[in-house]
Every structure is written in structure tokens, then in C-alpha cells.
Design a protein around this motif. Sequence first.
Motif, PDB file in Angstrom:
ATOM      1  N   PRO A  61      94.515  89.536  39.605  1.00 34.73           N
ATOM      2  CA  PRO A  61      93.058  89.477  39.833  1.00 34.73           C
ATOM      3  C   PRO A  61      92.630  90.492  40.894  1.00 34.73           C
ATOM      4  O   PRO A  61      93.338  90.728  41.880  1.00 34.73           O
ATOM      5  N   ALA A  62      91.456  91.074  40.737  1.00 36.50           N
ATOM      6  CA  ALA A  62      90.959  92.123  41.627  1.00 36.50           C
ATOM      7  C   ALA A  62      90.819  91.638  43.067  1.00 36.50           C
ATOM      8  O   ALA A  62      90.972  92.412  43.998  1.00 36.50           O
ATOM      9  N   ARG A  63      90.530  90.357  43.267  1.00 41.83           N
ATOM     10  CA  ARG A  63      90.302  89.870  44.631  1.00 41.83           C
ATOM     11  C   ARG A  63      91.598  89.716  45.436  1.00 41.83           C
ATOM     12  O   ARG A  63      91.561  89.541  46.638  1.00 41.83           O
ATOM     13  N   ILE A  64      92.752  89.789  44.786  1.00 38.82           N
ATOM     14  CA  ILE A  64      94.023  89.690  45.505  1.00 38.82           C
ATOM     15  C   ILE A  64      94.390  91.068  46.041  1.00 38.82           C
ATOM     16  O   ILE A  64      94.475  92.037  45.291  1.00 38.82           O
ATOM     17  N   ASN A  65      94.557  91.144  47.358  1.00 41.78           N
ATOM     18  CA  ASN A  65      94.877  92.430  47.960  1.00 41.78           C
ATOM     19  C   ASN A  65      96.134  92.372  48.840  1.00 41.78           C
ATOM     20  O   ASN A  65      96.430  93.299  49.570  1.00 41.78           O
ATOM     21  N   HIS A  66      96.845  91.246  48.787  1.00 38.81           N
ATOM     22  CA  HIS A  66      98.034  91.095  49.627  1.00 38.81           C
ATOM     23  C   HIS A  66      98.987  90.109  48.940  1.00 38.81           C
ATOM     24  O   HIS A  66      98.587  89.014  48.584  1.00 38.81           O
ATOM     25  N   VAL A  67     100.220  90.525  48.753  1.00 34.13           N
ATOM     26  CA  VAL A  67     101.225  89.656  48.145  1.00 34.13           C
ATOM     27  C   VAL A  67     102.449  89.665  49.051  1.00 34.13           C
ATOM     28  O   VAL A  67     102.926  90.732  49.439  1.00 34.13           O
ATOM     29  N   ARG A  68     102.936  88.484  49.402  1.00 30.16           N
ATOM     30  CA  ARG A  68     104.144  88.382  50.232  1.00 30.16           C
ATOM     31  C   ARG A  68     105.327  88.098  49.315  1.00 30.16           C
ATOM     32  O   ARG A  68     105.336  87.089  48.620  1.00 30.16           O
ATOM     33  N   ILE A  69     106.298  88.988  49.337  1.00 27.31           N
ATOM     34  CA  ILE A  69     107.437  88.836  48.423  1.00 27.31           C
ATOM     35  C   ILE A  69     108.771  88.928  49.145  1.00 27.31           C
ATOM     36  O   ILE A  69     109.791  89.256  48.553  1.00 27.31           O
ATOM     37  N   GLY A  70     108.787  88.624  50.442  1.00 29.05           N
ATOM     38  CA  GLY A  70     109.999  88.771  51.248  1.00 29.05           C
ATOM     39  C   GLY A  70     111.216  88.087  50.675  1.00 29.05           C
ATOM     40  O   GLY A  70     112.265  88.696  50.492  1.00 29.05           O
ATOM     41  N   GLU A  71     111.117  86.791  50.392  1.00 28.30           N
ATOM     42  CA  GLU A  71     112.285  86.069  49.887  1.00 28.30           C
ATOM     43  C   GLU A  71     112.705  86.576  48.521  1.00 28.30           C
ATOM     44  O   GLU A  71     113.894  86.722  48.237  1.00 28.30           O
ATOM     45  N   ALA A  72     111.739  86.884  47.675  1.00 27.76           N
ATOM     46  CA  ALA A  72     112.068  87.375  46.329  1.00 27.76           C
ATOM     47  C   ALA A  72     112.794  88.708  46.389  1.00 27.76           C
ATOM     48  O   ALA A  72     113.799  88.909  45.709  1.00 27.76           O
ATOM     49  N   ILE A  73     112.316  89.599  47.236  1.00 30.19           N
ATOM     50  CA  ILE A  73     112.924  90.928  47.281  1.00 30.19           C
ATOM     51  C   ILE A  73     114.238  90.936  48.062  1.00 30.19           C
ATOM     52  O   ILE A  73     115.157  91.673  47.743  1.00 30.19           O
ATOM     53  N   LEU A  74     114.359  90.075  49.092  1.00 38.14           N
ATOM     54  CA  LEU A  74     115.575  90.057  49.910  1.00 38.14           C
ATOM     55  C   LEU A  74     116.678  89.188  49.320  1.00 38.14           C
ATOM     56  O   LEU A  74     117.846  89.561  49.325  1.00 38.14           O
ATOM     57  N   LEU A  75     116.302  88.009  48.824  1.00 34.44           N
ATOM     58  CA  LEU A  75     117.312  87.054  48.358  1.00 34.44           C
ATOM     59  C   LEU A  75     117.296  86.829  46.847  1.00 34.44           C
ATOM     60  O   LEU A  75     118.098  86.062  46.326  1.00 34.44           O
ATOM     61  N   GLY A  76     116.379  87.474  46.156  1.00 37.33           N
ATOM     62  CA  GLY A  76     116.345  87.380  44.702  1.00 37.33           C
ATOM     63  C   GLY A  76     115.962  86.015  44.172  1.00 37.33           C
ATOM     64  O   GLY A  76     116.380  85.625  43.090  1.00 37.33           O
ATOM     65  N   ARG A  77     115.134  85.279  44.928  1.00 35.19           N
ATOM     66  CA  ARG A  77     114.699  83.942  44.487  1.00 35.19           C
ATOM     67  C   ARG A  77     113.184  83.858  44.552  1.00 35.19           C
ATOM     68  O   ARG A  77     112.566  84.309  45.515  1.00 35.19           O
ATOM     69  N   GLU A  78     112.592  83.229  43.531  1.00 32.44           N
ATOM     70  CA  GLU A  78     111.163  82.945  43.630  1.00 32.44           C
ATOM     71  C   GLU A  78     111.017  81.735  44.554  1.00 32.44           C
ATOM     72  O   GLU A  78     111.931  80.922  44.665  1.00 32.44           O
ATOM     73  N   THR A  79     109.916  81.636  45.264  1.00 32.54           N
ATOM     74  CA  THR A  79     109.802  80.672  46.353  1.00 32.54           C
ATOM     75  C   THR A  79     109.316  79.289  45.958  1.00 32.54           C
ATOM     76  O   THR A  79     109.425  78.357  46.745  1.00 32.54           O
ATOM     77  N   MET A  80     108.796  79.120  44.778  1.00 28.31           N
ATOM     78  CA  MET A  80     108.295  77.805  44.377  1.00 28.31           C
ATOM     79  C   MET A  80     109.444  76.839  44.075  1.00 28.31           C
ATOM     80  O   MET A  80     109.473  75.723  44.558  1.00 28.31           O
ATOM     81  N   HIS A  81     110.398  77.303  43.270  1.00 29.19           N
ATOM     82  CA  HIS A  81     111.503  76.427  42.842  1.00 29.19           C
ATOM     83  C   HIS A  81     112.868  76.935  43.309  1.00 29.19           C
ATOM     84  O   HIS A  81     113.887  76.348  42.985  1.00 29.19           O
ATOM     85  N   ARG A  82     112.879  78.051  44.023  1.00 34.48           N
ATOM     86  CA  ARG A  82     114.109  78.665  44.539  1.00 34.48           C
ATOM     87  C   ARG A  82     115.080  79.036  43.408  1.00 34.48           C
ATOM     88  O   ARG A  82     116.289  78.972  43.563  1.00 34.48           O
TER      89      ARG A  82
END
Length: 168
Positions: free
Chosen positions: A2-23
Motif C-alpha cells: 500500500p502507498a501509505r506504508i513507508n517503513h518496513v522492519r525486517i531485521g529478524e527475517a533478514i538476519l535469522l531467516g524467520r518471519e516474526t508472526m509464527h517464527r
Amino acid sequence: MPARINHVRIGEAILLGRETMHRTPWPDTHQDVFALHSEVVELKRKPSVPVGELGTDAFGRKPHFVDRGERDRAILAIGRQDVDPEGLRPLAAGMSIIGASSDELIVDVSESGRPLQVGDDIAFGVDYGALLAAMTSPYVDKRLVGRRGIASPPTAQGAEPRQRRRGR
């Protein structure tokens, strides 16, 4: 997106290869990029339940122990000042974390099937909290391994590269 989203935090996904909702593992990523290693500083066979009256630990918690008889315990040279022990998992089978003090981690190694001695190294996988604490602790040395194919970090023009401490 969506156009209104201008910031996404992806630290755990990019560092540990896990999505953060269900790990769960993120597609096409590795979950074993980081490992924490610590040295065994003491090995003893001890009762699994301390003798005498139990009080609280240094952090105000009253520990609970299950009586499993005498067990082989390793004390490692890392503790709560360095890492979140609840976010560690031994990479070797048959080991389990019993507890931690400020500067020591206690591991049951009775079923590891690996003869250990003082000075040996035990490796752990980390969750995001343990990784954050270890990476920001001045007491934990960091070491990049397997740099093949990774460019050297840039240096300021004319500056000598900084010497790095060997670490774990």
C-alpha cells in the motif's frame, strides 16, 4: 505494498531467516547464519536438585528443579550480562540449558554422547533477543567466518583498516 506504508522492519527475517508472526522459516533463507560459542570452564557430576533451602536468584526469581538424579553439568563462560539464555538452544543433541547467572551458563551435558573437558567449546543457535544481546555486549567477541565471496568492508580514504579482535 500500500502507498501509505513507508517503513518496513525486517531485521529478524533478514538476519535469522524467520518471519516474526509464527517464527517459521522465510522462503529461500538460512536459519543457521549465527551461532554463539562459549567455553566450558567447569565440568562436574552433581545432583539435579540443590541441597538445602532454595531462595531466589540474583534476579529475584525462585528457580524450579526437577529431580533427575545425578547429572553431568558444564559451566560455560557466558551469562545474562552477555546474552538472553532463554533465547539459546544447544546445537549438539543431548544438551539442555539449566540456568544462568550474571556471567555463567549451566548446561546439562549428561546425554550429549560427546566426551567434554574444560576448555571445549559448545555452540548454540540464537533467537532474535539472544542475538541482539550478544551482538551489543562488549564482552562477546564477534567473528565473521566463511567470508569467501563477501567484499571487504570499505575504509575511509587513506585510512588503515582497523585491527579486529579475534572472538567467538
